[in-house]
Design an enzyme around this catalytic site. Sequence first.
Site, PDB file in Angstrom:
ATOM      1  N   TRP A   1       2.280  -5.016   6.711  1.00  0.00           N
ATOM      2  CA  TRP A   1       2.530  -5.249   5.295  1.00  0.00           C
ATOM      3  C   TRP A   1       2.384  -3.977   4.456  1.00  0.00           C
ATOM      4  O   TRP A   1       2.648  -3.994   3.255  1.00  0.00           O
ATOM      5  CB  TRP A   1       1.594  -6.336   4.767  1.00  0.00           C
ATOM      6  CG  TRP A   1       1.945  -7.706   5.262  1.00  0.00           C
ATOM      7  CD1 TRP A   1       3.107  -8.078   5.898  1.00  0.00           C
ATOM      8  CD2 TRP A   1       1.141  -8.888   5.178  1.00  0.00           C
ATOM      9  NE1 TRP A   1       3.075  -9.416   6.207  1.00  0.00           N
ATOM     10  CE2 TRP A   1       1.886  -9.946   5.776  1.00  0.00           C
ATOM     11  CE3 TRP A   1      -0.112  -9.167   4.661  1.00  0.00           C
ATOM     12  CZ2 TRP A   1       1.384 -11.251   5.863  1.00  0.00           C
ATOM     13  CZ3 TRP A   1      -0.608 -10.466   4.746  1.00  0.00           C
ATOM     14  CH2 TRP A   1       0.134 -11.490   5.339  1.00  0.00           C
ATOM     15  N   LYS A   2       1.918  -2.901   5.079  1.00  0.00           N
ATOM     16  CA  LYS A   2       1.750  -1.622   4.383  1.00  0.00           C
ATOM     17  C   LYS A   2       0.944  -1.843   3.096  1.00  0.00           C
ATOM     18  O   LYS A   2       0.001  -2.618   3.097  1.00  0.00           O
ATOM     19  CB  LYS A   2       3.117  -0.977   4.143  1.00  0.00           C
ATOM     20  CG  LYS A   2       3.918  -0.850   5.450  1.00  0.00           C
ATOM     21  CD  LYS A   2       5.183  -0.047   5.307  1.00  0.00           C
ATOM     22  CE  LYS A   2       5.910  -0.008   6.639  1.00  0.00           C
ATOM     23  NZ  LYS A   2       7.106   0.863   6.610  1.00  0.00           N
TER      24      LYS A   2
ATOM     25  N   HIS B   1       1.498   5.929  12.752  1.00  0.00           N
ATOM     26  CA  HIS B   1       2.737   5.541  12.077  1.00  0.00           C
ATOM     27  C   HIS B   1       3.357   6.762  11.404  1.00  0.00           C
ATOM     28  O   HIS B   1       2.657   7.659  10.938  1.00  0.00           O
ATOM     29  CB  HIS B   1       2.451   4.449  11.044  1.00  0.00           C
ATOM     30  CG  HIS B   1       3.681   3.762  10.540  1.00  0.00           C
ATOM     31  ND1 HIS B   1       4.489   4.315   9.573  1.00  0.00           N
ATOM     32  CD2 HIS B   1       4.250   2.576  10.885  1.00  0.00           C
ATOM     33  CE1 HIS B   1       5.501   3.498   9.330  1.00  0.00           C
ATOM     34  NE2 HIS B   1       5.381   2.433  10.119  1.00  0.00           N
TER      35      HIS B   1
ATOM     36  N   GLU C   1       9.427   3.758  17.059  1.00  0.00           N
ATOM     37  CA  GLU C   1       9.969   3.670  15.709  1.00  0.00           C
ATOM     38  C   GLU C   1      10.718   4.959  15.372  1.00  0.00           C
ATOM     39  O   GLU C   1      10.103   5.918  14.892  1.00  0.00           O
ATOM     40  CB  GLU C   1       8.837   3.474  14.691  1.00  0.00           C
ATOM     41  CG  GLU C   1       8.372   2.061  14.520  1.00  0.00           C
ATOM     42  CD  GLU C   1       7.720   1.864  13.162  1.00  0.00           C
ATOM     43  OE1 GLU C   1       8.108   0.929  12.450  1.00  0.00           O
ATOM     44  OE2 GLU C   1       6.844   2.652  12.801  1.00  0.00           O
TER      45      GLU C   1
ATOM     46  N   GLY D   1       8.257  -4.332   9.104  1.00  0.00           N
ATOM     47  CA  GLY D   1       7.733  -3.953   7.804  1.00  0.00           C
ATOM     48  C   GLY D   1       8.174  -4.932   6.731  1.00  0.00           C
ATOM     49  O   GLY D   1       7.635  -6.024   6.587  1.00  0.00           O
ATOM     50  N   GLY D   2       9.193  -4.553   5.972  1.00  0.00           N
ATOM     51  CA  GLY D   2       9.638  -5.350   4.825  1.00  0.00           C
ATOM     52  C   GLY D   2       9.951  -6.795   5.147  1.00  0.00           C
ATOM     53  O   GLY D   2       9.608  -7.708   4.376  1.00  0.00           O
TER      54      GLY D   2
END
Length: 258
Positions: free
Chosen positions: A10-11, A95, A167, A240-241
């Site tokens: 969720w950063k 990351h 990634e 992520g998003g």
Amino acid sequence: MIKPCLIANWKMNLDRMGIERFFSRFSLDNSALEQCRVVVCPTYVYLEKVKAMIGDKALALGAQNIFSEEKGAYTGEVAARQLAETGCRYVILGHSERRRYFGENDKLVNSKIKLALKNNLFPVLCLGENYQEKEDGLTKKVIESSLRACLDGLNSFQIKKVIIAYEPVWAISTSPENVAGVADSPEAAQVVHKFIKRVVAELVGEHVAEAMTVIYGGSVTPENVQGFAAMDDINGVLVGGASQEADSFVKIIKAFIK
């Protein structure tokens, strides 16, 4: 068979209301969740909130980073042991955003991996090439160099616990390099995942490489996830998003449930 691993990063997103909204709409029951390893990684301040909302759901709690020392006068940092005591079982390390904005390198990530393992946390090791490296045909060279450095000094038992997240930096939706907002193709990602397992086999043996969890991250959405789920060596995704909305994340999880 490797159990698929789906990780929601969720950063620095989702406040208390957003988290409550997510769990109110998260519709999968344990019979489905137990077919995968599903991990939710909120910001530090909401770890205990998320742990409480997970309740008896077959979801695991993860963090987005740890500090490279066990304890001490490091204002603003969080130790691996502290995260483990809150109920975390996983931690994202290396990351590209940590590397870009905070100058983290493979040597530092290696020290964090060792601390994570010491505190019974599953490290999620992120690595990937940038756009220029991709264009120059250096993807495998970059991946191998980073992989060897990050796993340096670990034995086969320890390496087996590490989840590797490929990634490609240029494919992350929030990366300045991803102008078009596109993911890597599943076929191209499969080639890199197979290569990662080959490097692991050279380091600690084929038996470890075959059992290794290697997941893909970079602009994963409900619309493109089926392609990644169909690949033999893609054992899940780091999202992520698209993980911030329950409906979207559920669709992604379902793609890996056979």
